[in-house]
Design a protein around this motif. Sequence first.
Motif, PDB file in Angstrom:
ATOM      1  N   PHE A 108       0.808  -1.209   0.000  1.00 16.46           N
ATOM      2  CA  PHE A 108       0.000   0.000   0.000  1.00 16.46           C
ATOM      3  C   PHE A 108       0.849   1.270   0.000  1.00 16.46           C
ATOM      4  O   PHE A 108       0.303   2.374   0.032  1.00 16.46           O
ATOM      5  N   LEU A 109       2.158   1.120  -0.058  1.00 13.53           N
ATOM      6  CA  LEU A 109       3.052   2.274  -0.012  1.00 13.53           C
ATOM      7  C   LEU A 109       3.653   2.611  -1.366  1.00 13.53           C
ATOM      8  O   LEU A 109       4.552   3.444  -1.461  1.00 13.53           O
ATOM      9  N   ARG A 110       3.154   1.988  -2.448  1.00 13.06           N
ATOM     10  CA  ARG A 110       3.697   2.271  -3.777  1.00 13.06           C
ATOM     11  C   ARG A 110       2.629   2.028  -4.836  1.00 13.06           C
ATOM     12  O   ARG A 110       1.589   1.438  -4.567  1.00 13.06           O
ATOM     13  N   ASP A 111       2.923   2.524  -6.038  1.00 12.44           N
ATOM     14  CA  ASP A 111       2.021   2.280  -7.177  1.00 12.44           C
ATOM     15  C   ASP A 111       2.860   1.833  -8.366  1.00 12.44           C
ATOM     16  O   ASP A 111       4.036   1.504  -8.222  1.00 12.44           O
ATOM     17  N   GLU A 112       2.276   1.821  -9.567  1.00 12.92           N
ATOM     18  CA  GLU A 112       2.978   1.310 -10.739  1.00 12.92           C
ATOM     19  C   GLU A 112       4.092   2.225 -11.221  1.00 12.92           C
ATOM     20  O   GLU A 112       4.860   1.850 -12.097  1.00 12.92           O
ATOM     21  N   SER A 113       4.197   3.428 -10.683  1.00 10.84           N
ATOM     22  CA  SER A 113       5.333   4.293 -11.006  1.00 10.84           C
ATOM     23  C   SER A 113       6.606   3.823 -10.321  1.00 10.84           C
ATOM     24  O   SER A 113       7.681   4.336 -10.596  1.00 10.84           O
ATOM     25  N   ARG A 114       6.471   2.846  -9.424  1.00 10.13           N
ATOM     26  CA  ARG A 114       7.582   2.314  -8.613  1.00 10.13           C
ATOM     27  C   ARG A 114       8.055   3.324  -7.578  1.00 10.13           C
ATOM     28  O   ARG A 114       9.114   3.175  -6.984  1.00 10.13           O
ATOM     29  N   THR A 115       7.257   4.363  -7.315  1.00 10.63           N
ATOM     30  CA  THR A 115       7.569   5.320  -6.255  1.00 10.63           C
ATOM     31  C   THR A 115       7.249   4.689  -4.908  1.00 10.63           C
ATOM     32  O   THR A 115       6.185   4.100  -4.724  1.00 10.63           O
ATOM     33  N   GLN A 116       8.167   4.826  -3.958  1.00  7.78           N
ATOM     34  CA  GLN A 116       7.991   4.251  -2.628  1.00  7.78           C
ATOM     35  C   GLN A 116       7.586   5.343  -1.642  1.00  7.78           C
ATOM     36  O   GLN A 116       8.207   6.407  -1.593  1.00  7.78           O
ATOM     37  N   GLY A 117       6.528   5.099  -0.873  1.00  7.52           N
ATOM     38  CA  GLY A 117       6.072   6.077   0.103  1.00  7.52           C
ATOM     39  C   GLY A 117       6.162   5.565   1.521  1.00  7.52           C
ATOM     40  O   GLY A 117       6.792   4.536   1.799  1.00  7.52           O
ATOM     41  N   ARG A 118       5.506   6.268   2.437  1.00  4.48           N
ATOM     42  CA  ARG A 118       5.504   5.880   3.851  1.00  4.48           C
ATOM     43  C   ARG A 118       4.171   6.312   4.452  1.00  4.48           C
ATOM     44  O   ARG A 118       3.544   7.286   4.016  1.00  4.48           O
ATOM     45  N   ALA A 119       3.712   5.584   5.445  1.00  2.11           N
ATOM     46  CA  ALA A 119       2.483   5.925   6.156  1.00  2.11           C
ATOM     47  C   ALA A 119       2.518   5.242   7.513  1.00  2.11           C
ATOM     48  O   ALA A 119       3.171   4.210   7.693  1.00  2.11           O
ATOM     49  N   GLU A 120       1.796   5.825   8.463  1.00  2.00           N
ATOM     50  CA  GLU A 120       1.747   5.264   9.805  1.00  2.00           C
ATOM     51  C   GLU A 120       0.529   4.367  10.010  1.00  2.00           C
ATOM     52  O   GLU A 120       0.594   3.367  10.719  1.00  2.00           O
ATOM     53  N   THR A 121      -0.608   4.727   9.403  1.00  2.71           N
ATOM     54  CA  THR A 121      -1.836   3.966   9.631  1.00  2.71           C
ATOM     55  C   THR A 121      -2.568   3.754   8.306  1.00  2.71           C
ATOM     56  O   THR A 121      -2.311   4.435   7.313  1.00  2.71           O
ATOM     57  N   ILE A 122      -3.521   2.819   8.335  1.00  2.00           N
ATOM     58  CA  ILE A 122      -4.288   2.490   7.142  1.00  2.00           C
ATOM     59  C   ILE A 122      -5.713   2.123   7.542  1.00  2.00           C
ATOM     60  O   ILE A 122      -5.953   1.618   8.650  1.00  2.00           O
ATOM     61  N   SER A 123      -6.661   2.399   6.646  1.00  2.00           N
ATOM     62  CA  SER A 123      -8.042   1.939   6.820  1.00  2.00           C
ATOM     63  C   SER A 123      -8.534   1.390   5.495  1.00  2.00           C
ATOM     64  O   SER A 123      -8.034   1.757   4.430  1.00  2.00           O
ATOM     65  N   GLN A 124      -9.530   0.515   5.578  1.00  5.01           N
ATOM     66  CA  GLN A 124     -10.143  -0.075   4.385  1.00  5.01           C
ATOM     67  C   GLN A 124     -11.663  -0.052   4.537  1.00  5.01           C
ATOM     68  O   GLN A 124     -12.297  -1.093   4.721  1.00  5.01           O
ATOM     69  N   PRO A 125     -12.262   1.124   4.480  1.00  8.68           N
ATOM     70  CA  PRO A 125     -13.705   1.227   4.692  1.00  8.68           C
ATOM     71  C   PRO A 125     -14.484   0.472   3.623  1.00  8.68           C
ATOM     72  O   PRO A 125     -14.038   0.341   2.480  1.00  8.68           O
ATOM     73  N   ALA A 126     -15.665   0.002   4.005  1.00  6.69           N
ATOM     74  CA  ALA A 126     -16.507  -0.766   3.088  1.00  6.69           C
ATOM     75  C   ALA A 126     -17.675   0.046   2.554  1.00  6.69           C
ATOM     76  O   ALA A 126     -18.357  -0.396   1.634  1.00  6.69           O
ATOM     77  N   ASP A 127     -17.924   1.227   3.129  1.00  7.92           N
ATOM     78  CA  ASP A 127     -19.030   2.047   2.641  1.00  7.92           C
ATOM     79  C   ASP A 127     -18.805   3.498   3.059  1.00  7.92           C
ATOM     80  O   ASP A 127     -17.829   3.825   3.746  1.00  7.92           O
ATOM     81  N   GLU A 128     -19.722   4.364   2.662  1.00  7.45           N
ATOM     82  CA  GLU A 128     -19.573   5.787   2.935  1.00  7.45           C
ATOM     83  C   GLU A 128     -19.586   6.081   4.435  1.00  7.45           C
ATOM     84  O   GLU A 128     -18.832   6.938   4.917  1.00  7.45           O
TER      85      GLU A 128
END
Length: 531
Positions: free
Chosen positions: A14-34
């Motif tokens: 969850f810290l990168r995309d197809e650009s191969r850029t590497q990021g950083r984050a402390e927390t994450i959520s995966q909500p299922a609705d609004e």
Amino acid sequence: MALIRPVDETLAGFLRDESRTQGRAETISQPADEAEVRQVFRELASVPGAPVPVTVQGARTGLAAGCVPDGGHVMSLQRMNRVLGVSGDAEGGFSVRVQPGVVLQDLRNALAKRAFDTAGWDDASLAALGRLRGADPVFFPCDPTETSATVGGMVACNASGARSYRYGAMRRHVRGLRVVLPSGETLALSRGAAVADGRRLTLTTEQGTVIEVPLPTYSMPDVKNASGYFAAGAMDAVDLFVGSDGTLGVVTEVELALAPMPPVVWGVNCFFDGEDRAVGFVGAVRGAVPGLGAVEYFDPAALDILRSQRHCDPAFSSLPEVPPAYACCVFVELQEPGRPEALEALAAVGRAMGEAGADPAATWVGTTDVDRERQRFFRHAVPESVNMLIDERRRTDPAITKLGSDMAVPDGRLRDVVALYRRTLAEEGLESATWGHIGDNHLHVNVLPRNAGEHARGKALFRRWAEEVSAMGGTVSAEHGVGKIKRDFLVPMYGREGVAEMAAVKRALDPDGVLGRGNLFDASLLEGGEA
């Protein structure tokens, strides 16, 4: 399970995309609705200290690092993946409402089968689905190369793809949005319901808050464009959020217009002995064949990569062999109401090849599903092969990445921009491969660095191209969005004042600068700094 949890090594993807850029984050959520999206914002607002930055993600297929976090919190919308309903209009057209995490290929499959999980659908949607099943086939025409992209990600960057030549980009197909602002308040936007008064847009949240948004005064280029906030006099509010790179609000629902499926679709690969003839053919065929669905290009380096992959990698052995005399290729898709019209269009393609000084027999014509699947594999094998090549080079020098351009120019400047690319690449001695949407004057020139020095020269060359393409009346990003990688290109395109006006839009909707921090412009602009 708690909505917000720490990021650990199991969540590194969850810290990168197809650009191969590497990021950083402390927390994450995966909500299922609004409701859960709003709950995440409430919980983050209760964290002591400065506001927590939030980076919204879909499938992370982007190429501009727009969903790569630079600290703070990642909000992944992949669990919000339901089709919510279908509706029809008085003219017999249909639209579909989806959550942002719906994957493009899944939506295509459901539409092709006219089969959906209808749990929770209201009676109106069920009735519309019945009419849809009895009507002529429909499809969703926006077609980025990566079919694992999510609808929300496509909204964020105003995605398009090959068929944008006929159908336009994502913005054209979005009829409505639901948006959660960083405050937790919600907007329900339908086309025509909220329209700007000149360059001033007034929005009212469902909770009753009135928000005055000062729209940028710059003029949008008259080309396919995904660079910065859409701005025009009397514009629709929906258009502001499409292409906003995840910086203004979290899209929780999208209504998409569907299009009638063309009865006959043929593909034609047209081959040329040189780039000049291929460019000449593009100008001729655009005027000769009204039913073109797509016009795509592959330069000599791209074809050489395919030849190499076909012989070296078993996964690509089914690629058709490209004779050495074929230096470059233009693929055209014919969409016609019947076989007689398709034959007429095919003859017109041949005449356009003749006008360009090419042999009309130097073609592959695909008229069946099997033929078109081989052509699709041919088109998509080029970027896949380039990614594999760069990944191999990164084993020697991890600092390098593929450098892919995404610029487009007006019709009259296609030859000029091709000449610019060829001249400057030769001056810098850089390896490259070019493909893409030449019908829209939109080429993806990919620099393939072999070391850190070439990588640095390639990045500098892209900055130069941004200035020259902007001077031609073009755009620095035609379909991938700006994200973090291309944000500096917006200054030559819109000027420092224009970028500052974009920051004013963001301050109106996201006063604390929470969403998509680092996308489009530096966070210091939100505090009154300079672009």
